[in-house]
Design a protein around this motif. Structure first.
Motif, PDB file in Angstrom:
ATOM      1  N   UNK A  47      39.702   7.694  33.491  1.00  0.00           N
ATOM      2  CA  UNK A  47      39.110   6.948  34.597  1.00  0.00           C
ATOM      3  C   UNK A  47      37.603   6.851  34.437  1.00  0.00           C
ATOM      4  N   UNK A  48      37.093   5.621  34.519  1.00  0.00           N
ATOM      5  CA  UNK A  48      35.660   5.387  34.489  1.00  0.00           C
ATOM      6  C   UNK A  48      35.247   4.516  35.659  1.00  0.00           C
ATOM      7  N   UNK A  49      33.980   4.151  35.701  1.00  0.00           N
ATOM      8  CA  UNK A  49      33.478   3.301  36.772  1.00  0.00           C
ATOM      9  C   UNK A  49      34.019   1.884  36.605  1.00  0.00           C
ATOM     10  N   UNK A  50      34.910   1.477  37.519  1.00  0.00           N
ATOM     11  CA  UNK A  50      35.535   0.145  37.538  1.00  0.00           C
ATOM     12  C   UNK A  50      36.440  -0.128  36.342  1.00  0.00           C
ATOM     13  N   UNK A  51      36.715   0.876  35.517  1.00  0.00           N
ATOM     14  CA  UNK A  51      37.542   0.661  34.332  1.00  0.00           C
ATOM     15  C   UNK A  51      38.483   1.832  34.118  1.00  0.00           C
ATOM     16  N   UNK A  52      39.733   1.511  33.761  1.00  0.00           N
ATOM     17  CA  UNK A  52      40.706   2.514  33.353  1.00  0.00           C
ATOM     18  C   UNK A  52      40.985   2.295  31.870  1.00  0.00           C
ATOM     19  N   UNK A  53      40.925   3.384  31.096  1.00  0.00           N
ATOM     20  CA  UNK A  53      41.140   3.333  29.654  1.00  0.00           C
ATOM     21  C   UNK A  53      42.509   3.932  29.347  1.00  0.00           C
TER      22      UNK A  53
ATOM     23  N   UNK B 296      43.954   6.653  19.165  1.00  0.00           N
ATOM     24  CA  UNK B 296      43.501   5.835  18.036  1.00  0.00           C
ATOM     25  C   UNK B 296      43.068   4.448  18.496  1.00  0.00           C
ATOM     26  N   UNK B 297      43.770   3.904  19.486  1.00  0.00           N
ATOM     27  CA  UNK B 297      43.429   2.595  20.047  1.00  0.00           C
ATOM     28  C   UNK B 297      43.450   2.695  21.565  1.00  0.00           C
ATOM     29  N   UNK B 298      42.570   1.914  22.201  1.00  0.00           N
ATOM     30  CA  UNK B 298      42.445   1.965  23.654  1.00  0.00           C
ATOM     31  C   UNK B 298      42.509   0.569  24.250  1.00  0.00           C
ATOM     32  N   UNK B 299      43.271   0.434  25.323  1.00  0.00           N
ATOM     33  CA  UNK B 299      43.255  -0.769  26.149  1.00  0.00           C
ATOM     34  C   UNK B 299      42.468  -0.458  27.415  1.00  0.00           C
ATOM     35  N   UNK B 300      41.915  -1.484  28.033  1.00  0.00           N
ATOM     36  CA  UNK B 300      41.162  -1.291  29.270  1.00  0.00           C
ATOM     37  C   UNK B 300      41.724  -2.180  30.369  1.00  0.00           C
ATOM     38  N   UNK B 301      41.621  -1.695  31.582  1.00  0.00           N
ATOM     39  CA  UNK B 301      42.015  -2.467  32.764  1.00  0.00           C
ATOM     40  C   UNK B 301      40.904  -2.336  33.792  1.00  0.00           C
ATOM     41  N   UNK B 302      40.466  -3.455  34.330  1.00  0.00           N
ATOM     42  CA  UNK B 302      39.386  -3.445  35.301  1.00  0.00           C
ATOM     43  C   UNK B 302      39.919  -3.149  36.703  1.00  0.00           C
ATOM     44  N   UNK B 303      39.127  -2.401  37.463  1.00  0.00           N
ATOM     45  CA  UNK B 303      39.424  -2.128  38.870  1.00  0.00           C
ATOM     46  C   UNK B 303      38.307  -2.770  39.675  1.00  0.00           C
ATOM     47  N   UNK B 304      38.595  -3.927  40.244  1.00  0.00           N
ATOM     48  CA  UNK B 304      37.572  -4.747  40.892  1.00  0.00           C
ATOM     49  C   UNK B 304      37.248  -4.203  42.279  1.00  0.00           C
ATOM     50  N   UNK B 305      36.404  -3.188  42.316  1.00  0.00           N
ATOM     51  CA  UNK B 305      36.011  -2.588  43.586  1.00  0.00           C
ATOM     52  C   UNK B 305      34.590  -2.076  43.471  1.00  0.00           C
TER      53      UNK B 305
ATOM     54  N   UNK C 275      41.877   3.058  47.042  1.00  0.00           N
ATOM     55  CA  UNK C 275      43.241   3.233  46.563  1.00  0.00           C
ATOM     56  C   UNK C 275      43.647   1.970  45.819  1.00  0.00           C
ATOM     57  N   UNK C 276      44.016   2.126  44.551  1.00  0.00           N
ATOM     58  CA  UNK C 276      44.517   1.014  43.750  1.00  0.00           C
ATOM     59  C   UNK C 276      45.855   1.421  43.156  1.00  0.00           C
ATOM     60  N   UNK C 277      46.780   0.469  43.082  1.00  0.00           N
ATOM     61  CA  UNK C 277      48.127   0.745  42.603  1.00  0.00           C
ATOM     62  C   UNK C 277      48.461  -0.155  41.424  1.00  0.00           C
ATOM     63  N   UNK C 278      49.260   0.380  40.515  1.00  0.00           N
ATOM     64  CA  UNK C 278      49.721  -0.390  39.361  1.00  0.00           C
ATOM     65  C   UNK C 278      51.232  -0.263  39.247  1.00  0.00           C
TER      66      UNK C 278
ATOM     67  N   UNK D 284      48.263  -1.743  33.288  1.00  0.00           N
ATOM     68  CA  UNK D 284      47.648  -2.953  32.741  1.00  0.00           C
ATOM     69  C   UNK D 284      46.843  -3.702  33.794  1.00  0.00           C
ATOM     70  N   UNK D 285      47.275  -3.627  35.053  1.00  0.00           N
ATOM     71  CA  UNK D 285      46.539  -4.253  36.151  1.00  0.00           C
ATOM     72  C   UNK D 285      46.632  -3.354  37.371  1.00  0.00           C
ATOM     73  N   UNK D 286      45.630  -3.480  38.270  1.00  0.00           N
ATOM     74  CA  UNK D 286      45.544  -2.624  39.447  1.00  0.00           C
ATOM     75  C   UNK D 286      45.293  -3.474  40.681  1.00  0.00           C
ATOM     76  N   UNK D 287      46.021  -3.173  41.749  1.00  0.00           N
ATOM     77  CA  UNK D 287      45.893  -3.883  43.020  1.00  0.00           C
ATOM     78  C   UNK D 287      45.188  -2.983  44.031  1.00  0.00           C
TER      79      UNK D 287
END
Length: 313
Positions: A179-185, A192-201, A224-227, A232-235
């Motif tokens: 967990x990072x600022x506005x981003x989940x890795x 070895x490889x990382x995908x990112x998902x933005x948390x628009x808040x 509170x954000x849910x996936x 891959x995406x957060x609401x």
């Protein structure tokens, strides 16, 4: 009418059989802010504090047995390898502590005075990860992830960039969620490889956890954000009170979870975070971390708070 009521009860019981009923305080006295805890079994656990304390607890006897070690830096997280003997703790000033004797002794190594190491977790006895941020005056809150493949003997920086990277969770399927600022890795191949998902808040995330396809993210101002797609995406939802901050998550499975936060708040969900029920924690101080071991759940926080509950069979 009686037959109808009996059928309803039978339908409800399986869904609620594992709900924790009562929270109790451990009979120990501390005046520290515990930031994290790790129990290797229901009776043997370890905690770290913002004041630089490592506490070892043995609850197997009638009276808790306590050992402490003190260090000059704030400590934020602690974990142990599967053998229960090799443990690590991390904190400010790039401090990494290691114990090879079940927490009896700790040795320290300082990687960099400007590093704040806030989370550590291992997939197995060799592969582990540390999350942190650089808080120097010239590069404030630049986040990073460190990894080891030799059981913590050496740590290498991964090619992941962000801000306020602070929390790590590893699922039973070895999905790594950071967990990072506005981003989940996210990584499902040992980092070895990382995908990112933005948390628009505009609110600050504190922790994200994924079990199965479902994820829960919490943070400041009732964030509170849910996936439902494995992160891959957060609401963003508006379910929680915006005056509260939630610091940690315990997901029992893809549906049932606890979150802990300010003023002793403990909330429980059975539907992957859509609805929450408050539980009486018996304390009024912030709870920073929560962990399940066996049938017992522990939580810790400010004013030396350590509470627990046993899941019903």
């Amino acid at each position: 009418m009686k037959r109808f009521i009996l059928v309803i009860i039978l339908l409800i019981l399986p869904a609620t059989a594992a709900i924790a009923a009562h929270w109790h305080q451990l009979p120990v006295s501390f005046n520290y802010e515990f930031t994290s805890l790790y129990f290797v079994d229901e009776n043997r656990g370890y905690l770290v504090s913002r004041e630089g304390l490592v506490v070892s607890l043995d609850l197997s006897g009638a009276t808790p047995q306590i050992e402490t070690a003190s260090f000059p830096s704030n400590l934020y997280d602690i974990c142990f390898l599967p053998d229960g003997k090799n443990g690590f703790a991390v904190g400010d000033d790039g401090l990494i502590l290691q114990s090879v004797d079940a927490g009896r002794n700790w040795t320290a190594s300082n990687r960099h005075p400007d590093m704040r190491l806030t989370a550590i977790s291992f997939i197995d006895s060799l592969h582990g990860f540390i999350a942190g941020s650089n808080y120097s005056k010239t590069s404030i809150d630049v986040g990073f992830i460190l990894s080891t493949s030799d059981g913590g003997k050496t740590w290498d920086s991964l090619n992941v960039a962000g801000r306020k990277i602070r929390h790590i969770d590893i699922s039973p399927e070895q999905l790594i969620t950071v967990t990072g600022l506005r981003t989940v890795y996210l990584s499902d191949n040992m980092g070895k490889e990382w995908d990112t998902a933005e948390v628009a808040s505009g609110k600050i995330p504190m922790a994200a956890v994924i079990r199965g396809n479902y994820g829960i993210l919490v943070g400041g101002s009732g964030l509170l954000a849910l996936s439902s797609d494995r992160g891959k995406s957060w609401e963003i939802t508006n379910v929680l009170v915006d005056t509260a901050t939630y610091f940690d998550i315990l997901m029992l499975d893809s549906k049932r979870a606890y979150i802990v936060g300010t003023y002793g708040d403990i909330l429980y969900t059975e539907d992957s975070g859509r609805n929450w029920t408050p539980e009486a924690s018996t304390v009024g101080f912030d709870l920073n971390a929560i962990q399940k071991v066996g049938r017992r759940i522990y939580a810790c926080g400010k004013r030396g708070t350590i509470i627990y509950t046993d899941l019903e069979e």
